[in-house]
Scaffold this active site. Sequence first.
Site, mmCIF file in Angstrom:
data_model
loop_
_atom_site.group_PDB
_atom_site.id
_atom_site.type_symbol
_atom_site.label_atom_id
_atom_site.label_comp_id
_atom_site.label_asym_id
_atom_site.label_seq_id
_atom_site.Cartn_x
_atom_site.Cartn_y
_atom_site.Cartn_z
ATOM 1 N N HIS A 241 0.861 -1.182 0.000
ATOM 2 C CA HIS A 241 0.000 0.000 0.000
ATOM 3 C C HIS A 241 0.893 1.226 0.000
ATOM 4 O O HIS A 241 1.693 1.433 0.911
ATOM 5 C CB HIS A 241 -0.918 0.011 1.221
ATOM 6 C CG HIS A 241 -1.872 1.168 1.227
ATOM 7 N ND1 HIS A 241 -3.140 1.085 0.689
ATOM 8 C CD2 HIS A 241 -1.746 2.438 1.683
ATOM 9 C CE1 HIS A 241 -3.749 2.254 0.818
ATOM 10 N NE2 HIS A 241 -2.918 3.093 1.423
ATOM 11 N N CYS A 242 0.743 2.059 -1.029
ATOM 12 C CA CYS A 242 1.601 3.237 -1.187
ATOM 13 C C CYS A 242 0.861 4.469 -0.684
ATOM 14 O O CYS A 242 -0.149 4.867 -1.283
ATOM 15 C CB CYS A 242 1.996 3.412 -2.649
ATOM 16 S SG CYS A 242 3.098 4.810 -2.932
ATOM 17 N N PRO A 243 1.322 5.097 0.394
ATOM 18 C CA PRO A 243 0.642 6.312 0.864
ATOM 19 C C PRO A 243 0.801 7.482 -0.087
ATOM 20 O O PRO A 243 -0.033 8.396 -0.100
ATOM 21 C CB PRO A 243 1.313 6.592 2.217
ATOM 22 C CG PRO A 243 2.640 5.930 2.126
ATOM 23 C CD PRO A 243 2.447 4.731 1.261
ATOM 24 N N ASN A 246 -2.015 6.979 -2.226
ATOM 25 C CA ASN A 246 -3.277 6.759 -1.510
ATOM 26 C C ASN A 246 -4.038 5.604 -2.143
ATOM 27 O O ASN A 246 -5.268 5.630 -2.278
ATOM 28 C CB ASN A 246 -4.144 8.025 -1.513
ATOM 29 C CG ASN A 246 -5.249 7.953 -0.480
ATOM 30 O OD1 ASN A 246 -5.149 7.246 0.521
ATOM 31 N ND2 ASN A 246 -6.331 8.677 -0.723
ATOM 32 N N ASN A 247 -3.303 4.564 -2.502
ATOM 33 C CA ASN A 247 -3.887 3.431 -3.203
ATOM 34 C C ASN A 247 -2.961 2.238 -3.043
ATOM 35 O O ASN A 247 -1.759 2.397 -2.777
ATOM 36 C CB ASN A 247 -4.065 3.759 -4.688
ATOM 37 C CG ASN A 247 -4.973 2.773 -5.391
ATOM 38 O OD1 ASN A 247 -5.622 1.933 -4.743
ATOM 39 N ND2 ASN A 247 -5.035 2.851 -6.709
#
Length: 414
Positions: A241-243, A246-247
């Site tokens: 999960h890549c902040p 945001n996805n």
Amino acid sequence: METSVAVKHRYEELLFFAACVCNCWGLCLCVCVCLEGRTCRRGGGGGMRMGSSWRWQLSRAMRLALRWCRLCRPQRGGGRGWGSKLWISGKFLELWSYSKLLLKSLYFNSLSNSDTLLDCAFEPVYWIVDNVTRWFGVVFVSLVILLTTSVVVIIYLFVLPTILGTYPVYWIIWHLCCGHWLLVMVVFHYYKATTTSPGHPPKDKVHIPSVSVCKKCITPKPARTHHCSICNTCVLKMDHHCPWLNNCVGHFNHRYFFSFCAYMTLGCIYCSISSRDLFLDAYGAIERYYQTPSPPEDLSETTSHKSILFLWVLTSSVGVALGGLTLWHVILISRGETSVERHINRKEIRRLREKGKAFRNPYHHGRMNNWKLLFGVEKRSHWFTRVLLPSSHLPNEDGIIWDCNFNRTDPMAI
């Protein structure tokens, strides 16, 4: 009627606990009884009610307390010597062991280990991190857009006029083509990586090939599918999960994520190299501002110098950090792994090594084939149209059924 019965039961519970508090031994025993879960139980008519009358509970507590006192009392004829003291200490040790056994019975099972206990202890921390990451994702995306826009504005206002006024024609054409190509690729892939769904297992189909069942979604999980605690759903071929997006990075946006990282790294390197001479001049000018006496300051020149310094420092630092991340994903893609699978495969390697066996990644089809599968390259022209130019084509696989090739001539043991 139900309210009066509930009040009566509540009153009886209060009487029972008050009677226990009046005596120390009764209080201790009440705690033990509560731990065993036998004091109260859920009734069929709603609300909490006593398992039996409070008088029976109190008499039971008194009998057990007398029994404990009888166990702790020294035997007759023992006197006050060392034998009675040893006997009392032995009984206390026996009671202490029995209490620890009761406590362990509340949470221990055959599957418990140190990792399980650590996960339980850090569960609140995980919950806070997941929720903070979920809410801060919008802030991170806004920060990426803001910083990228600031870099583009500084280049158009201060770097590009210098290039157009001092560079030869062929260098001007090169900078215009290369710079705008990198800008288009960065913006396109970041937009697609942010807005494209990574892919989720179909919940309406029960007859899908799966390897396990998600304990949180209670749905079948196909191969290479993992649950994201931040998105609270299962993701096909989940990488992480890549902040900053945001996805989640999964099956359908893995190519967009990697292309964004690669082109953003190239763009940062391009800006750092192109503005190197301007950075040195701006740094020297800033140093002269602190001399005594200081030279006359022009607001436009000061703004230009500070903007060039900001541009070079930002692009250089982001290029180094994002370049390391991109290099790590290059290694993973060459091995046919995701970040989650890398962690799982390392444990599997150690487990099989202890048994004298070698691990083979079933999703590794060779370095070049792995890159072709990621970019969706089926013929040579696709390297230009699908890799070097913006393309919205879908992956070849559906993310549910994977080709596991165990008959490779050169299998890679990870």
